[in-house]
Design a protein around this motif. Sequence first.
Motif, PDB file in Angstrom:
ATOM      1  N   PRO A 433      20.651  61.053  28.486  1.00  0.00           N
ATOM      2  CA  PRO A 433      21.901  60.833  29.225  1.00  0.00           C
ATOM      3  C   PRO A 433      21.761  61.356  30.652  1.00  0.00           C
ATOM      4  CG  PRO A 433      22.327  61.860  27.088  1.00  0.00           C
ATOM      5  CD  PRO A 433      20.847  61.916  27.314  1.00  0.00           C
ATOM      6  N   LEU A 434      22.134  60.518  31.626  1.00  0.00           N
ATOM      7  CA  LEU A 434      21.936  60.843  33.025  1.00  0.00           C
ATOM      8  C   LEU A 434      23.280  60.939  33.729  1.00  0.00           C
ATOM      9  CD1 LEU A 434      19.663  61.200  35.184  1.00  0.00           C
ATOM     10  CD2 LEU A 434      19.846  58.737  35.609  1.00  0.00           C
ATOM     11  N   ALA A 435      23.492  62.036  34.457  1.00  0.00           N
ATOM     12  CA  ALA A 435      24.713  62.230  35.248  1.00  0.00           C
ATOM     13  C   ALA A 435      24.305  62.566  36.668  1.00  0.00           C
ATOM     14  CB  ALA A 435      25.568  63.350  34.652  1.00  0.00           C
ATOM     15  N   MET A 476      21.413  49.128  40.696  1.00  0.00           N
ATOM     16  CA  MET A 476      22.735  49.601  41.078  1.00  0.00           C
ATOM     17  C   MET A 476      23.616  49.907  39.872  1.00  0.00           C
ATOM     18  SD  MET A 476      24.939  50.602  43.208  1.00  0.00           S
ATOM     19  CE  MET A 476      24.484  50.147  44.857  1.00  0.00           C
ATOM     20  N   ILE A 477      23.518  49.131  38.829  1.00  0.00           N
ATOM     21  CA  ILE A 477      24.360  49.387  37.661  1.00  0.00           C
ATOM     22  C   ILE A 477      23.994  50.730  37.031  1.00  0.00           C
ATOM     23  CG2 ILE A 477      24.935  48.605  35.329  1.00  0.00           C
ATOM     24  CD1 ILE A 477      24.734  45.740  36.355  1.00  0.00           C
ATOM     25  N   GLN A 478      22.707  51.023  36.919  1.00  0.00           N
ATOM     26  CA  GLN A 478      22.286  52.309  36.361  1.00  0.00           C
ATOM     27  C   GLN A 478      22.767  53.471  37.225  1.00  0.00           C
ATOM     28  OE1 GLN A 478      18.100  51.330  36.427  1.00  0.00           O
ATOM     29  NE2 GLN A 478      17.993  51.172  34.193  1.00  0.00           N
ATOM     30  N   ALA A 479      22.627  53.331  38.534  1.00  0.00           N
ATOM     31  CA  ALA A 479      23.051  54.406  39.436  1.00  0.00           C
ATOM     32  C   ALA A 479      24.565  54.583  39.397  1.00  0.00           C
ATOM     33  CB  ALA A 479      22.586  54.100  40.854  1.00  0.00           C
ATOM     34  N   PHE A 480      25.295  53.473  39.423  1.00  0.00           N
ATOM     35  CA  PHE A 480      26.755  53.534  39.388  1.00  0.00           C
ATOM     36  C   PHE A 480      27.239  54.146  38.079  1.00  0.00           C
ATOM     37  CE2 PHE A 480      31.030  51.612  39.005  1.00  0.00           C
ATOM     38  CZ  PHE A 480      31.552  51.999  40.223  1.00  0.00           C
ATOM     39  N   ASP A 481      26.573  53.817  36.985  1.00  0.00           N
ATOM     40  CA  ASP A 481      26.919  54.395  35.684  1.00  0.00           C
ATOM     41  C   ASP A 481      26.781  55.914  35.709  1.00  0.00           C
ATOM     42  OD1 ASP A 481      27.325  53.924  32.604  1.00  0.00           O
ATOM     43  OD2 ASP A 481      25.585  55.246  32.754  1.00  0.00           O
ATOM     44  N   ALA A 482      25.716  56.417  36.341  1.00  0.00           N
ATOM     45  CA  ALA A 482      25.495  57.866  36.376  1.00  0.00           C
ATOM     46  C   ALA A 482      26.530  58.583  37.229  1.00  0.00           C
ATOM     47  CB  ALA A 482      24.086  58.163  36.893  1.00  0.00           C
ATOM     48  N   PHE A 483      27.121  57.895  38.207  1.00  0.00           N
ATOM     49  CA  PHE A 483      28.162  58.471  39.053  1.00  0.00           C
ATOM     50  C   PHE A 483      29.571  58.234  38.503  1.00  0.00           C
ATOM     51  CE2 PHE A 483      25.300  58.926  42.832  1.00  0.00           C
ATOM     52  CZ  PHE A 483      25.721  60.190  43.223  1.00  0.00           C
ATOM     53  N   THR A 484      29.688  57.558  37.369  1.00  0.00           N
ATOM     54  CA  THR A 484      31.013  57.288  36.795  1.00  0.00           C
ATOM     55  C   THR A 484      31.025  57.655  35.316  1.00  0.00           C
ATOM     56  OG1 THR A 484      30.362  54.950  36.549  1.00  0.00           O
ATOM     57  CG2 THR A 484      31.660  55.536  38.496  1.00  0.00           C
ATOM     58  N   ARG A 485      30.695  56.710  34.469  1.00  0.00           N
ATOM     59  CA  ARG A 485      30.746  56.961  33.037  1.00  0.00           C
ATOM     60  C   ARG A 485      29.829  58.109  32.624  1.00  0.00           C
ATOM     61  NH1 ARG A 485      28.015  57.046  28.961  1.00  0.00           N
ATOM     62  NH2 ARG A 485      26.223  56.460  30.254  1.00  0.00           N
ATOM     63  N   GLY A 486      28.598  58.126  33.159  1.00  0.00           N
ATOM     64  CA  GLY A 486      27.654  59.178  32.782  1.00  0.00           C
ATOM     65  C   GLY A 486      28.128  60.551  33.195  1.00  0.00           C
ATOM     66  N   ALA A 487      28.727  60.657  34.396  1.00  0.00           N
ATOM     67  CA  ALA A 487      29.245  61.943  34.852  1.00  0.00           C
ATOM     68  C   ALA A 487      30.434  62.386  34.020  1.00  0.00           C
ATOM     69  CB  ALA A 487      29.637  61.852  36.326  1.00  0.00           C
ATOM     70  N   ALA A 488      31.278  61.432  33.586  1.00  0.00           N
ATOM     71  CA  ALA A 488      32.400  61.779  32.719  1.00  0.00           C
ATOM     72  C   ALA A 488      31.899  62.245  31.355  1.00  0.00           C
ATOM     73  CB  ALA A 488      33.330  60.576  32.561  1.00  0.00           C
TER      74      ALA A 488
END
Length: 551
Positions: A433-435, A476-488
Amino acid sequence: MLILLAAILFAAPALADQLVDNVNGYTLRDGRLVRFHAIWIGDEGRVIQLSSRGARTPRTRYLIDGRGRTLLPGLIDAHGHVMGLGLSALSLDLSDTNSLEEAQRRIAEYAAANPTPRWIVGRGWNQERWGLGRFPTAADLDAVVPGRPIWLERVDGHAGWANSAAMREAEITAQTQSPSGGRIERTGRNPNGIFVDAAMPLVERVIPPPLPVQRDRALARAQEILLSNGLTAVADMGTSAEDWAVMRRAGDAGRLNVRILSYASGIENLLAVAGTQPTPWLYEGRLRMVGVKLYLDGALGSRGAWLKQPYRDAPGQRGLPLVTDTVLKNLMSRAAMDNFQVAVHAIGDQANALLLDAIDELAETYTGDRRWRIEHAQIVDPADLPRFARHGTIASMQPVHQTSDRLMAEARMGLERLGGAYAWRSMIANGVPLAFGSDFPVESPNPFHGLAAAISREDAQGQPPGGWLPEQRLNMIQAFDAFTRGAAYAGFAESQIGTLEPGRYADFILVDRDIFATEDQREIRETRVLETYVGGQKVWEAGSAPSSRAE
């Protein structure tokens, strides 16, 4: 990867509180990018439904025309320092200085413009950026401000720079010994003004603390900066009891707009604030203490990161373990026994390896969904990368550190030892899991800088072309996920924030461009936030606080 959301996914209510219509909307769902053109928001500030163009429009109390602009979920910084950001914005900032001489001029000007308080406190110096080839010294400060005590934190927060007046007040002499986990830099036998990691409190203990009114101003300023950069939630790594009191005052007064997932600074602060279990969500989901932040080593810039082999540019040094293996496991266990989440700072490859060993051992006792967090995970032995996934350990990483540190990392270790450095793609490939975050104020809190770095591994000047160790680039989807869903997810908050799905808070931003329509990292980096909403309510708008944006 893009799918068009069906016109009606859930039964529409008879009356929605608010409809934001005519937007180019994006969110993530099950790892896929979902597009929509309207978002319905209920009375409690939560998403009711997303809809596509032409879908039936509900009756609403309030209608907002998005004017075709791009709407994104509010971004989340998984690792920052809220009060540090605010206090640094109100004090001497050297982070943009490019030489020792420029820093000296800035210090002298600040001292002249601010005759009080007597202590001059600031941060942001970086001898690597200056090309100095050494640490600065007390003599460098004495030359410009000889009489008043000065204390300046390095950009990474892992070293401090004091002048002679500050050392006198702290009673630092040639006989003062470096504490365990810290180092006093010396010229001959005499301390020369640089204090690394655990040696920093030798000076900090005599600095007068900020007054409550100064702390309140700092939190207000930090929120302005965060909201203007599109951040609607942050993980505050190292909350003190005093910090928590400031946040509670803001919440009580209705002035807490950013959602703060708090990780206490050590066990003492954890027990003082939260007691025997994580706190509930306070102020309509604005504040919660979920865990504790611990430290295992220091930073590369001050050669405090704990390495398996000596530093290439300092062969007699391997860095500083701040605690022993036994103490680390005892601290982690004390938090875990009361179901607090454990987040541990580890930068060097030896620190990461030892921390993974500790998690392996403790996971046998503390079972269930623990979400152990390793903060930074910057330099990892490639052989240790698959171990992160063994217990669902979260890699909490900061893309902007890679672009800022790459030359320094090569100098410190040599390229041949950096195969597992800033290894975002390898983490994902191993099921880790990446945040993502920024470590503000060490770096700018601007998440679009982080997204740009994550997809390119190039800095703001496009260096190096094609990216540094480009095999670790993300899409971009992987990076955006880590700044949104992954961080949550990293903060046990994925049921509340991170995506714009029904039942989650309507935290979103309007921006000036479609970040999913380009692969140019420069365009991503230049994205401007136009409006920021938390719980469906506008809390920031461009032009309302023109000086709050962190470039």
